[in-house]
Scaffold this motif. Structure first.
Motif, short mmCIF file in Angstrom:
data_model
loop_
_atom_site.label_atom_id
_atom_site.label_comp_id
_atom_site.label_asym_id
_atom_site.label_seq_id
_atom_site.Cartn_x
_atom_site.Cartn_y
_atom_site.Cartn_z
N LEU A 1 0.81 -1.22 0.00
CA LEU A 1 0.00 0.00 0.00
C LEU A 1 0.85 1.27 0.00
O LEU A 1 0.31 2.36 -0.19
CB LEU A 1 -0.93 0.01 1.21
N SER A 2 2.15 1.13 0.24
CA SER A 2 3.02 2.31 0.35
C SER A 2 4.29 2.11 -0.46
O SER A 2 4.76 0.99 -0.62
CB SER A 2 3.39 2.57 1.82
N ASP A 3 4.86 3.22 -0.92
CA ASP A 3 6.17 3.20 -1.56
C ASP A 3 7.27 3.45 -0.55
O ASP A 3 8.38 2.93 -0.67
CB ASP A 3 6.24 4.28 -2.66
N VAL A 4 6.98 4.28 0.44
CA VAL A 4 7.92 4.59 1.51
C VAL A 4 7.09 4.77 2.77
O VAL A 4 5.94 5.21 2.71
CB VAL A 4 8.75 5.85 1.20
N ALA A 5 7.63 4.37 3.90
CA ALA A 5 6.88 4.46 5.16
C ALA A 5 7.67 5.25 6.18
O ALA A 5 8.90 5.23 6.20
CB ALA A 5 6.57 3.07 5.70
N ILE A 6 6.94 5.96 7.03
CA ILE A 6 7.52 6.63 8.19
C ILE A 6 7.24 5.72 9.39
O ILE A 6 6.09 5.51 9.75
CB ILE A 6 6.91 8.02 8.40
N MET A 7 8.30 5.15 9.95
CA MET A 7 8.14 4.13 10.99
C MET A 7 8.89 4.52 12.25
O MET A 7 9.92 5.21 12.18
CB MET A 7 8.64 2.77 10.47
N ARG A 8 8.40 4.06 13.37
CA ARG A 8 9.04 4.32 14.67
C ARG A 8 9.51 3.04 15.34
O ARG A 8 9.75 3.01 16.54
CB ARG A 8 8.07 5.12 15.56
N THR A 9 9.64 1.99 14.54
CA THR A 9 10.25 0.74 14.98
C THR A 9 11.14 0.25 13.84
O THR A 9 10.96 0.64 12.68
CB THR A 9 9.20 -0.34 15.29
N HIS A 10 12.10 -0.62 14.15
CA HIS A 10 12.97 -1.17 13.12
C HIS A 10 12.17 -2.03 12.15
O HIS A 10 11.26 -2.76 12.54
CB HIS A 10 14.07 -2.03 13.74
#
Length: 287
Positions: free
Chosen positions: A136-145
């Motif tokens: 669903l995404s090309d790039v994600a903003i994540m707060r876990t590894h």
């Protein structure tokens, strides 16, 4: 019946909306026709792709894998038929909670100024991988590894933590809050896509978990109702203000890393430019 690209579009819409009825409305189809088309697709691949419940639908494990392939196939099909071959589809930026926090608006504003020909589309996905594994995404903003071999991650910023409490909670009267001040207050957590675990408290005293929720909306509802408190990155206060919740800084909580994550095989032509721009916006804000 032969399965075609319309089956893939229907499946992707059902995943995106999390609901067959909402997918039907978006596709201007009868709900029964959407259900029939999804059943035809599942018969073709010989396994269930969606889990159905009273709350809606979500992809199965096989469905998440299929979703990435279906999205790539539909994108390639649309690109092949597009009359303007220079036009690039929107770059999809997934996030599970609070996007890039206080930097989000500036990133989007500057992107629009410098790359008006390519839209950036934010997608909130209640998924710790920000929609990457489901396609669903090309790039994600994540707060876990990411912890997957085929995903690349780049640290964007370290974010302080705050505690979210009902506005009438006694904690609002403290001049400075430490983790030890929170042990007597039950917690509202999201163990699926959140960043708070009992491991934050390492001195042997830990709070109890009052409720484990699935979404930011449920998390805020329980906190506002004084069922418990929540510990969260500071960006939550910026992205999700609430009239019945106070967000208070925690003096001794470790910060939360914020990563940009993308699949190694993603070929979207705007991906690298977006990563550079987000990096520049955060760096300039820190100067």
């Amino acid at each position: 019946m032969a399965v075609g690209v319309h089956h893939l579009r229907t499946f992707l819409m059902a995943v995106e909306e999390g609901s067959i009825s909402k997918a039907a409305a978006r596709l201007h189809m009868a709900q029964s026709a959407v259900s029939r088309r999804l059943a035809e697709l599942e018969r073709q691949v010989k396994q269930p792709l969606l889990e159905r419940s009273a709350e809606g639908v979500q992809p199965t494990v096989a469905g998440k894998t299929f979703c990435a392939k279906a999205d790539a196939a539909v994108t390639a099909f649309d690109d092949a038929l597009r009359s303007d071959l220079q036009k690039v589809r929107a770059l999809r930026v997934g996030h599970a909670w609070s996007a890039a926090g206080m930097y989000t608006s500036e990133i989007l504003r500057r992107w629009q100024e410098t790359n008006p020909e390519v839209q950036v589309r934010l997608r909130r996905v209640d998924d710790p991988a920000g929609g990457l594994t489901s396609g669903l995404s090309d790039v994600a903003i994540m707060r876990t590894h990411a912890r997957r071999r085929n995903l690349h991650e780049e640290l964007l910023v370290m974010e302080p933590r705050v505690v979210a409490v009902a506005v009438n909670n006694p904690l609002t009267a403290l001049s400075g809050i430490r983790l030890s001040d929170l042990v007597s207050h039950p917690l509202v957590v999201n163990s699926f896509s959140g960043t708070t675990t009992l491991g934050l408290w390492q001195d042997g005293r830990q709070p109890v978990v009052a409720v484990d929720v699935d979404t930011i909306d449920d998390w805020q509802t329980y906190i506002a109702a004084s069922v418990g408190i929540g510990v969260t990155p500071a960006s939550t206060a910026w992205m999700h203000p609430h009239s019945e919740i106070a967000y208070l800084p925690i003096l001794d909580a470790p910060p939360v890393p914020v990563y940009l994550v993308w699949a190694s095989n993603n070929q979207h032509p705007a991906l690298r430019s977006f990563i550079r721009l987000a990096r520049d916006v955060v760096a300039e804000a820190g100067d």
